[in-house]
Design an enzyme around this catalytic site. Structure first.
Site: not given
Ligand code: TYD
Length: 133
Positions: A97, A50-52
């Site tokens: 992602r 839950g981040h890039s």
């Protein structure tokens, strides 16, 4: 080939004694490996990621079990279900992602191009989308 999330088939040495796969940096994956971590014992229904990453590139492999990696390049979302220990998902930097739908006993091995750095994370989806415009 452009730098987009894609599945990479790894070498698979079939053997009656048990199969073997391997990865060499810059040969099978387009980066040098600076770090390896793995995610396991994930309770049913949990979501990881839950981040890039601004710089970090990675290869994600389901060493056992299965899970789905959802990637977003700022324009479109794609899903990759990983369930083979000889197939990795390459995710370049600049891709949002997360991982979901972990099966019992799933183990996600992640090879990373950078050492851990909190500064490399973008955890705000709005900022991520803005950065893609
Ligand atoms: P994090 O990447 O934030 O996991 P998720 O995106 O699934 O929430 O990592 C969770 C914690 O683990 C965080 O406190 C930092 C720590 N961590 C390390 O110390 N080194 C690492 O290489 C990674 C990936 C995480």
């Amino acid at each position: 080939m452009s730098d987009i999330p894609r599945l990479i088939s790894l070498p698979k040495i079939l053997d009656d004694r048990g199969n073997l796969s391997f990865i060499e940096q810059l040969a099978h994956i387009p980066f040098e490996i600076r770090r390896t971590y793995w995610i396991y014992d994930v309770p049913g229904g949990e979501i990881r990621g839950g981040h890039s990453y601004k710089q970090n590139k990675e290869l994600v492999i389901a060493l056992s079990g299965s899970f789905t990696v959802v990637v977003n390049d700022g324009l479109k979302t794609s899903e990759f279900t990983l369930n083979r220990s000889y197939v990795g998902l390459y995710i370049p930097n600049g891709i949002w992602r997360h991982m979901e739908n972990f099966s019992t006993n799933a183990c996600a091995l992640v090879l990373s191009s950078t050492i851990y750095s909190l500064d490399d994370y973008e955890r705000n989806i709005d900022n991520f989308i803005k950065s893609k415009r």
